[in-house]
Scaffold this motif. Structure first.
Motif, short mmCIF file in Angstrom:
data_model
loop_
_atom_site.label_atom_id
_atom_site.label_comp_id
_atom_site.label_asym_id
_atom_site.label_seq_id
_atom_site.Cartn_x
_atom_site.Cartn_y
_atom_site.Cartn_z
N CYS A 1 7.42 -5.74 -14.75
CA CYS A 1 6.69 -4.65 -13.90
C CYS A 1 7.49 -4.53 -12.45
O CYS A 1 8.05 -5.20 -12.19
CB CYS A 1 5.19 -4.95 -13.82
SG CYS A 1 4.89 -6.51 -12.99
N ARG A 2 6.99 -3.17 -12.12
CA ARG A 2 7.70 -3.00 -10.76
C ARG A 2 6.37 -3.02 -9.85
O ARG A 2 5.51 -2.35 -9.99
CB ARG A 2 8.28 -1.48 -10.82
CG ARG A 2 9.22 -1.54 -9.66
CD ARG A 2 9.63 0.25 -9.77
NE ARG A 2 8.71 1.26 -9.20
CZ ARG A 2 8.80 2.53 -9.27
NH1 ARG A 2 9.95 3.09 -9.82
NH2 ARG A 2 8.02 3.41 -8.93
N ALA A 3 6.82 -3.82 -8.56
CA ALA A 3 5.85 -3.55 -7.64
C ALA A 3 6.54 -2.96 -6.24
O ALA A 3 7.53 -3.24 -5.84
CB ALA A 3 5.71 -5.01 -7.08
N ASP A 4 5.74 -1.96 -6.08
CA ASP A 4 6.24 -1.10 -4.72
C ASP A 4 5.45 -1.62 -3.48
O ASP A 4 4.26 -1.97 -3.44
CB ASP A 4 5.73 0.37 -4.72
CG ASP A 4 6.51 0.86 -6.06
OD1 ASP A 4 7.25 0.20 -6.67
OD2 ASP A 4 6.12 2.11 -6.34
N PHE A 5 6.25 -1.85 -2.48
CA PHE A 5 6.04 -2.28 -1.05
C PHE A 5 6.34 -1.25 0.02
O PHE A 5 7.25 -0.39 -0.43
CB PHE A 5 6.17 -3.62 -0.62
CG PHE A 5 7.80 -3.84 -0.86
CD1 PHE A 5 8.37 -4.07 0.58
CD2 PHE A 5 8.51 -4.10 -1.80
CE1 PHE A 5 9.54 -4.48 0.93
CE2 PHE A 5 9.93 -4.52 -1.75
CZ PHE A 5 10.33 -4.37 -0.35
N ALA A 6 5.90 -1.45 1.13
CA ALA A 6 6.56 -0.66 2.22
C ALA A 6 8.00 -0.52 2.41
O ALA A 6 8.33 0.78 2.80
CB ALA A 6 5.85 -1.16 3.62
#
Length: 363
Positions: free
Chosen positions: A257-262
């Motif tokens: 899964c892909r986790a987006d952060f700032a």
């Protein structure tokens, strides 16, 4: 002093130990008081509660508890400070059921002053199936959940917790963590949480106060403090950073899964409980980040991020160095051999590719 948040300045001496602190903390969320045993964490909590005599000033969201306007002696007595204190020992009434333990404090608060309902406390701490049980029939983790709920039902304006998990075994600690996270996310009052466990702090805290020998050596948002090279977090073997991220995509073919952060995005293993749109806390350890001057796609490491070197600092031994980098505004730490730093001529302002070998969800 500001009208919101917690402002506290205390100076006192207990035997040979001296406390001298100046704090400016958020008015909500969970602030962790972190440091080795004997650094003054519990003494500070006792000063806030009025259990320890100290010179100073204290305000909680604009309400002065200690200072020139707080009454004779400079501070309100304990029973006039609207706070709740959760100790290591639960001290439940052994002759009362869980429900009657909870109602003990709840009934003492006038209905017009109740900020937390009985049903809310029961839901947040997961107690609906325990209400008829007696304390002797509860596990250690269950007793602590009841103690926290009982404290909340006094509708405090400040919740103090002094190492509430220290007496629990590992499984009990893991079981109670989601309930503490629920409190952090739902309570509108500030929580101060004493701990010397890096894992607890990484999972629970929004803000952190680092203490040493009765002094505050650093305070600020968790992400900022953990990414500093001059503090204990940055010198431990498991030094690293915490990221607030959101699951944006699942790849069921490769179980990722892909986790987006700032500052970008990271791929991690897709556990069944991770859902698209879910907010998660990620931990990336300094020892799991290597650096390169150019992008290498012909390798097994899939998480590659372009970042700018912010600082190069000596590490715990002469043979290693700690490099602080920024991906956008998000800080990362990379622990390298000093020889590698010299060979690559790594210096502030330089752009480097971070090769991130491992990403973990904090749980």
């Amino acid at each position: 002093m500001a009208a919101t948040g917690i402002q506290a300045r205390f100076a006192c001496k207990v035997g040979e130990f001296a406390l001298d602190v100046d704090l400016d903390l958020p008015g909500s969320g969970l602030t962790a008081l972190f440091g080795h045993s004997g650094c003054g964490k519990t003494t500070l909590l006792r000063c806030m509660a009025g259990l320890q005599t100290a010179k100073g000033i204290m305000r909680v969201n604009g309400d002065e508890w200690q200072g020139e306007q707080a009454g004779r002696g400079g501070g309100r007595p304990v029973h006039q400070r609207p706070l709740a204190y959760v100790f290591q020992e639960t001290s439940l009434f052994p002759h009362l059921s869980v429900k009657r333990n909870l109602m003990y404090g709840y009934r003492r608060v006038p209905q017009s002053e109740r900020q937390i309902s009985f049903d809310q406390a029961v839901e947040w701490l997961g107690l609906s199936q325990l209400l008829t049980r007696m304390p002797a029939k509860l596990s250690g983790g269950e007793r602590q959940r009841v103690a926290i709920a009982r404290a909340l039902l006094t509708s405090p304006r400040l919740l103090l917790m002094d190492e509430p998990l220290s007496a629990l075994d590992r499984n009990s600690k893991q079981n109670i963590m989601p309930y503490l996270e629920a409190l952090r996310d739902n309570l509108a009052i500030p929580m101060l949480y004493v701990s010397h466990s890096t894992a607890e702090v990484a999972r629970l805290a929004d803000h952190i106060v680092m203490m040493d020998k009765g002094r505050v050596v650093a305070q600020g948002p968790l992400q900022e403090i953990m990414a500093r090279t001059d503090q204990p977090f940055g010198r431990e073997d498991d030094a690293g950073v915490i990221l607030e991220a959101r699951i944006s995509q699942r790849d069921d073919l490769w179980h990722l899964c892909r986790a987006d952060f700032a500052g970008g995005q990271l791929w991690l293993r897709a556990d069944d409980h991770l859902l698209t749109g879910q907010n998660v806390r990620l931990q990336v350890l300094a020892k799991d980040i290597s650096l390169a001057t150019s992008q290498h796609t012909d390798q097994s490491i899939q998480n590659l991020l372009l970042a700018t070197v912010d600082e190069v600092a000596p590490d715990t031994s002469p043979g290693t160095s700690m490099v602080r980098l920024l991906a956008g505004r998000t800080p990362f730490l990379s622990r390298l051999t000093t020889r590698s730093v010299h060979t690559l001529a790594i210096e502030p302002g330089q752009q480097m590719w971070m090769q991130i070998k491992s990403v973990a969800i904090v749980d």
